[in-house]
Design an enzyme around this catalytic site. Structure first.
Site, PDB file in Angstrom:
ATOM      1  N   GLY A 180       0.832  -1.209   0.000  1.00  0.00           N
ATOM      2  CA  GLY A 180       0.000   0.000   0.000  1.00  0.00           C
ATOM      3  C   GLY A 180       0.861   1.251   0.000  1.00  0.00           C
ATOM      4  N   VAL A 245      -4.902  -4.804   1.641  1.00  0.00           N
ATOM      5  CA  VAL A 245      -4.834  -5.477   2.941  1.00  0.00           C
ATOM      6  C   VAL A 245      -4.572  -6.953   2.701  1.00  0.00           C
ATOM      7  CG1 VAL A 245      -6.391  -3.790   3.979  1.00  0.00           C
ATOM      8  CG2 VAL A 245      -7.333  -5.916   3.101  1.00  0.00           C
ATOM      9  N   SER A 299       1.630  -7.319  -9.357  1.00  0.00           N
ATOM     10  CA  SER A 299       2.902  -8.027  -9.168  1.00  0.00           C
ATOM     11  C   SER A 299       4.081  -7.075  -9.267  1.00  0.00           C
ATOM     12  CB  SER A 299       3.076  -9.114 -10.223  1.00  0.00           C
ATOM     13  OG  SER A 299       4.377  -9.653 -10.106  1.00  0.00           O
ATOM     14  N   LYS A 354      -3.265 -13.561 -11.667  1.00  0.00           N
ATOM     15  CA  LYS A 354      -2.163 -13.269 -10.734  1.00  0.00           C
ATOM     16  C   LYS A 354      -1.710 -14.550 -10.035  1.00  0.00           C
ATOM     17  CE  LYS A 354       0.892 -11.442  -8.190  1.00  0.00           C
ATOM     18  NZ  LYS A 354       0.845 -11.086  -6.827  1.00  0.00           N
ATOM     19  N   HIS A 357       0.383 -16.430 -12.370  1.00  0.00           N
ATOM     20  CA  HIS A 357       1.671 -15.721 -12.410  1.00  0.00           C
ATOM     21  C   HIS A 357       2.555 -16.216 -11.262  1.00  0.00           C
ATOM     22  CE1 HIS A 357       4.250 -12.591 -10.692  1.00  0.00           C
ATOM     23  NE2 HIS A 357       4.415 -12.106 -11.902  1.00  0.00           N
ATOM     24  N   ASN A 358       1.981 -16.280 -10.073  1.00  0.00           N
ATOM     25  CA  ASN A 358       2.767 -16.716  -8.916  1.00  0.00           C
ATOM     26  C   ASN A 358       3.162 -18.183  -9.036  1.00  0.00           C
ATOM     27  OD1 ASN A 358       2.201 -14.162  -8.048  1.00  0.00           O
ATOM     28  ND2 ASN A 358       1.704 -14.754  -5.968  1.00  0.00           N
ATOM     29  N   GLU A 361       6.007 -18.327 -11.226  1.00  0.00           N
ATOM     30  CA  GLU A 361       7.129 -17.792 -10.429  1.00  0.00           C
ATOM     31  C   GLU A 361       7.720 -18.885  -9.514  1.00  0.00           C
ATOM     32  OE1 GLU A 361       6.099 -14.001  -8.392  1.00  0.00           O
ATOM     33  OE2 GLU A 361       6.746 -15.028  -6.576  1.00  0.00           O
ATOM     34  N   TYR A 362       6.852 -19.673  -8.880  1.00  0.00           N
ATOM     35  CA  TYR A 362       7.330 -20.763  -8.008  1.00  0.00           C
ATOM     36  C   TYR A 362       8.269 -21.680  -8.805  1.00  0.00           C
ATOM     37  CZ  TYR A 362       4.277 -20.523  -3.807  1.00  0.00           C
ATOM     38  OH  TYR A 362       3.666 -20.182  -2.629  1.00  0.00           O
TER      39      TYR A 362
HETATM   40  P1  NDP Z   1       1.306  -6.012   4.869  1.00  0.00           P
HETATM   41  O1  NDP Z   1       1.147  -7.095   5.866  1.00  0.00           O
HETATM   42  O2  NDP Z   1       2.583  -5.287   4.776  1.00  0.00           O
HETATM   43  O3  NDP Z   1       0.143  -4.932   5.070  1.00  0.00           O
HETATM   44  C1  NDP Z   1      -1.182  -5.300   5.274  1.00  0.00           C
HETATM   45  C2  NDP Z   1      -2.027  -4.082   5.471  1.00  0.00           C
HETATM   46  O4  NDP Z   1      -3.371  -4.517   5.673  1.00  0.00           O
HETATM   47  C3  NDP Z   1      -1.650  -3.255   6.698  1.00  0.00           C
HETATM   48  O5  NDP Z   1      -1.808  -1.911   6.378  1.00  0.00           O
HETATM   49  C4  NDP Z   1      -2.678  -3.698   7.721  1.00  0.00           C
HETATM   50  O6  NDP Z   1      -2.967  -2.732   8.671  1.00  0.00           O
HETATM   51  C5  NDP Z   1      -3.883  -3.878   6.840  1.00  0.00           C
HETATM   52  N1  NDP Z   1      -4.899  -4.730   7.464  1.00  0.00           N
HETATM   53  C6  NDP Z   1      -4.793  -6.027   7.795  1.00  0.00           C
HETATM   54  N2  NDP Z   1      -5.944  -6.456   8.347  1.00  0.00           N
HETATM   55  C7  NDP Z   1      -6.783  -5.409   8.338  1.00  0.00           C
HETATM   56  C8  NDP Z   1      -8.123  -5.219   8.758  1.00  0.00           C
HETATM   57  N3  NDP Z   1      -8.843  -6.218   9.274  1.00  0.00           N
HETATM   58  N4  NDP Z   1      -8.669  -3.987   8.628  1.00  0.00           N
HETATM   59  C9  NDP Z   1      -7.962  -2.976   8.098  1.00  0.00           C
HETATM   60  N5  NDP Z   1      -6.701  -3.095   7.663  1.00  0.00           N
HETATM   61  C10 NDP Z   1      -6.127  -4.295   7.791  1.00  0.00           C
HETATM   62  O7  NDP Z   1       0.935  -6.684   3.469  1.00  0.00           O
HETATM   63  P2  NDP Z   1       1.458  -6.327   2.005  1.00  0.00           P
HETATM   64  O8  NDP Z   1       1.379  -4.866   1.781  1.00  0.00           O
HETATM   65  O9  NDP Z   1       2.724  -7.028   1.737  1.00  0.00           O
HETATM   66  O10 NDP Z   1       0.355  -7.074   1.118  1.00  0.00           O
HETATM   67  C11 NDP Z   1      -0.950  -6.577   0.929  1.00  0.00           C
HETATM   68  C12 NDP Z   1      -1.625  -7.479  -0.102  1.00  0.00           C
HETATM   69  O11 NDP Z   1      -0.863  -7.436  -1.315  1.00  0.00           O
HETATM   70  C13 NDP Z   1      -1.655  -8.961   0.298  1.00  0.00           C
HETATM   71  O12 NDP Z   1      -2.819  -9.552  -0.186  1.00  0.00           O
HETATM   72  C14 NDP Z   1      -0.461  -9.548  -0.388  1.00  0.00           C
HETATM   73  O13 NDP Z   1      -0.577 -10.920  -0.632  1.00  0.00           O
HETATM   74  C15 NDP Z   1      -0.459  -8.754  -1.693  1.00  0.00           C
HETATM   75  N6  NDP Z   1       0.814  -8.640  -2.368  1.00  0.00           N
HETATM   76  C16 NDP Z   1       1.982  -8.488  -1.670  1.00  0.00           C
HETATM   77  C17 NDP Z   1       3.183  -8.409  -2.358  1.00  0.00           C
HETATM   78  C18 NDP Z   1       4.462  -8.217  -1.623  1.00  0.00           C
HETATM   79  O14 NDP Z   1       5.503  -8.325  -2.277  1.00  0.00           O
HETATM   80  N7  NDP Z   1       4.464  -7.900  -0.328  1.00  0.00           N
HETATM   81  C19 NDP Z   1       3.230  -8.489  -3.822  1.00  0.00           C
HETATM   82  C20 NDP Z   1       1.943  -8.567  -4.448  1.00  0.00           C
HETATM   83  C21 NDP Z   1       0.798  -8.662  -3.733  1.00  0.00           C
HETATM   84  P3  NDP Z   1      -2.129  -2.682  10.071  1.00  0.00           P
HETATM   85  O15 NDP Z   1      -0.819  -2.083   9.698  1.00  0.00           O
HETATM   86  O16 NDP Z   1      -2.965  -1.829  10.914  1.00  0.00           O
HETATM   87  O17 NDP Z   1      -2.015  -4.093  10.559  1.00  0.00           O
END
Ligand code: NDP
Length: 629
Positions: A180, A245, A299, A354, A357-358, A361-362
């Site tokens: 995010g 999230v 991705s 997606k 894609h993963n 990637e695996y």
């Molecule tokens: P993070 O764990 O870094 O962040 C998760 C976010 O979700 C945090 O801001 C967290 O808030 C929020 N969150 C979790 N539960 C809740 C809830 N119940 N209500 C509100 N907010 C919530 O995850 P990533 O950014 O790495 O990943 C996010 C998504 O993107 C996932 O689905 C992941 O699989 C996907 N993704 C990740 C990649 C990567 O390389 N990391 C690549 C491509 C996709 P808080 O901080 O308050 O806990």
């Protein structure tokens, strides 16, 4: 700007600040009806104020109720402007109760002296200037209002209000984790005006959005929130909200919280790695509320999200059209400068793509791990392997190859870091989902499955140590030239892509998604983890042939490289080296190119114990036989 002017606008501030004048002018500009809150005071309040006594909370109760009813009625239409002092936060909470969309709060501020002077000049009003001090004492300055100083002329104030309304954010990002945050910075750098939200968890997650905003200069013009309704209220309508999230219940929780706050025609985009079946269900549920839902694969990891990811949106096409300009802005560019973002197809197809894609990637990662193992047991140290791989780069560039070279060169003091990393691979589930999906669809993506299981086997470290003591394996070097080993790797990658795209094609047919495989390959040529020169070649090939293995160029590569793959797998097995993914590649090629398979025996066995019948080669196709064995 799309339809940003509808809604409820509450012009607030102490008496005499000019709420009515500004409200009427704004109503004219926005073509909305105007209501003066003073007209809604019950008689006893007017009498009390006229007698010089300030109102208390109890006095204001019925008045606030009437105004809340008015706001709710007007919200059913196109909205309205209400002038109302709304001095305390709790009054404002009462005023917005039950409104699907929070009102736009417009706070007119002015010093006591300025307002007092104005009040004194005001004729025919029941409020005596003497009550002004009590109003200032009661006033709690709003945090979420557009604020304008009334020392400007009403005309200027209106111009400023209209400008601020234009400045509502175009796009919202919810969830400021790894992905995010990077996406927000990307949007902001591309000039998209965004609002950012992260939940508030007392003592744990506080002011995440605001602190994040303060850290990066490019976020200067963004709006940061940890209150969901304010975040939603800060967005232009129809709203576009990207959820970043964790996949699973968090997505449903956030959607449930958003439903009462957003409006018909708004679009929610789930940019996480959600399961495609969940996405289809969420789209169905949200459509009951008139809200569009896009399941969008993203991705590229943290860096891709920041500099340009590959984006795979799926869902309703009209909803996609609304978010397309924003997604395209932040996406990576292909070699021709086109955005690595395309409408994938209906329903959960974006998240399915997606997921595949993963899966690819695996297998790409596992192949590199097997290649590393073979080269290492030949006696090369990590630096030497890195240079062997670097030499091959002109033939087969890929992001994963590039990072593997970097990883192998990384040292901690005199030692290679790779040698200090525990050999237990984790996973977050997308390989598992792909394996289940390929099994469900009856498509043999054997390399994806084998690379998933290779990770699972790696995770049983204690077992491996214990069994290794009972069944010691003597690993020996594969005595084959590096060039041949690299050719084997090159062909195994081709097979991995043949299988991956076949899985997409089968899903497309089964779910009626009409996936454009060439476009999929195109958006995977940059920004994503599986970008490579091979992927670039596949863009053209897939335009002509959906099933890669039928294409002449692929066939000629297989013919040329197959002896190397066969030798490497055979020799690796003789050397006691596990090569599950490389061997699946050669097994697949052998199986798919054999017109006769031993499946006749399987059919006979099925008929023997289960009377499942079989077809005969000496009879018409489609006729089934049973034998009393
Ligand atoms: P993070 O764990 O870094 O962040 C998760 C976010 O979700 C945090 O801001 C967290 O808030 C929020 N969150 C979790 N539960 C809740 C809830 N119940 N209500 C509100 N907010 C919530 O995850 P990533 O950014 O790495 O990943 C996010 C998504 O993107 C996932 O689905 C992941 O699989 C996907 N993704 C990740 C990649 C990567 O390389 N990391 C690549 C491509 C996709 P808080 O901080 O308050 O806990």
């Amino acid at each position: 700007m799309e339809n940003t002017t509808s809604g409820i606008y509450i012009i607030m501030g102490v008496s005499g600040v000019g709420k009515t004048t500004v409200g009427k002018l704004l109503a004219e500009k926005l073509d909305l009806p105007f209501f003066d809150g003073d007209d809604y005071h019950p008689d006893h309040n007017i009498i009390k104020m006229a007698s010089g006594k300030p109102l208390n909370d109890g006095d204001r109760e019925d008045w606030l109720k009437s105004l809340n009813i008015l706001a709710k009625e007007q919200a059913q239409k196109s909205g309205c402007i209400i002038a109302c002092s709304a001095l305390k936060e709790k009054y404002r909470t009462k005023l917005e109760q039950g409104l699907n969309n929070p009102p736009h709060w417009i706070y007119l501020e002015g010093s006591f002296e300025v307002v007092y002077k104005r009040l004194k000049n005001r004729k025919d009003h029941y409020m005596p200037p003497g009550l002004l001090q009590s109003q200032f004492d009661t006033l709690e300055i709003p945090e979420n209002a557009l604020t304008f100083n009334v020392e400007h002329s009403p005309k200027t104030v209106i111009e400023m209000i209209l400008q601020s309304l234009k400045d509502l954010s175009e796009f919202g990002v919810l969830g400021l984790g790894v992905m995010g945050k990077s996406l927000c910075r990307n949007f902001a750098s591309m000039g998209v005006r965004i609002s950012m939200y992260n939940r508030h968890v007392p003592g744990k997650e506080e002011n995440i959005a605001l602190n994040f905003k303060k850290k990066h200069q490019e976020l200067e013009n963004t709006l940061a929130f940890d209150e969901l309704h304010k975040f939603v209220g800060s967005l232009q309508q129809p709203r576009k909200i990207l959820l970043m999230v964790n996949a699973g219940p968090a997505v449903d929780d956030v959607i449930s919280e958003l439903i009462p706050l957003v409006s018909k025609n708004d679009t929610i985009i789930d940019g996480g790695n959600s399961h495609y079946e969940d996405t289809s269900e969420r789209e169905r549920k949200l459509s009951e509320h008139g809200i569009s839902f896009i399941g969008c694969g993203v991705s590229g990891g943290e860096e891709g999200a920041l500099k340009g990811p590959s984006i795979m949106p799926g869902g309703n096409y009209n909803a996609y059209e609304k978010v397309k300009p924003f997604l395209e802005k932040i996406a990576a560019r292909d070699k021709k400068g086109k955005a690595c973002c395309t409408y994938v197809g209906r329903s959960g197809s974006g998240h399915f793509t997606k997921m595949v894609h993963n899966g690819i990637e695996y297998a790409e990662m596992q192949l590199l791990a097997e290649l590393y193992q073979i080269l290492r047991t030949k006696g090369n140290n990590p630096d030497e392997i890195a240079s062997i791989l670097a030499d091959s780069e002109n033939k087969m560039q890929s992001y994963l190859l590039e990072i593997t070279i970097d990883i192998l060169k990384k040292k901690e003091g005199d030692a290679w870091l790779i040698d200090k990393i525990l050999d237990k691979a984790g996973n977050k589930g997308t390989g598992n989902w792909t394996t289940i999906a390929t099994a469900k669809l009856g498509t043999p993506s054997t390399m994806i499955a084998s690379s998933l299981f290779a990770r699972y086997i790696s995770a049983f470290k204690d077992d491996r140590i214990a069994v290794g003591k009972m069944l010691p394996v003597e690993v020996s070097a594969v005595k084959i030239s590096d060039d041949i080993i690299l050719e084997a790797y090159q062909l195994a990658r081709i097979v991995n892509h043949i299988q991956g795209f076949k899985l997409l094609n089968e899903a497309s047919k089964s779910y009626d998604w009409s996936l454009n495989l060439s476009e999929t390959a195109r958006i995977w040529t940059n920004g994503c983890i599986i970008r490579s020169t091979l992927m670039e070649k596949l863009v053209d090939i897939l335009r002509k042939e959906e099933d890669l293995i039928h294409h002449s160029e692929i066939i000629s590569s297989i013919k040329q490289l197959k002896p190397s793959l066969t030798r490497v797998v055979a020799k690796s097995i003789e050397s006691n080296q596990p090569v599950p993914c490389l061997s699946e590649a050669i097994n697949y090629l052998n199986a798919i190119s054999h017109s006769n398979s031993p499946a006749n025996l399987i059919q006979a066995q099925r008929d023997y114990f289960g009377a499942h019948t079989y077809q005969r080669i000496d009879d018409e196709p489609g006729r089934f036989h049973h034998t009393e064995w």
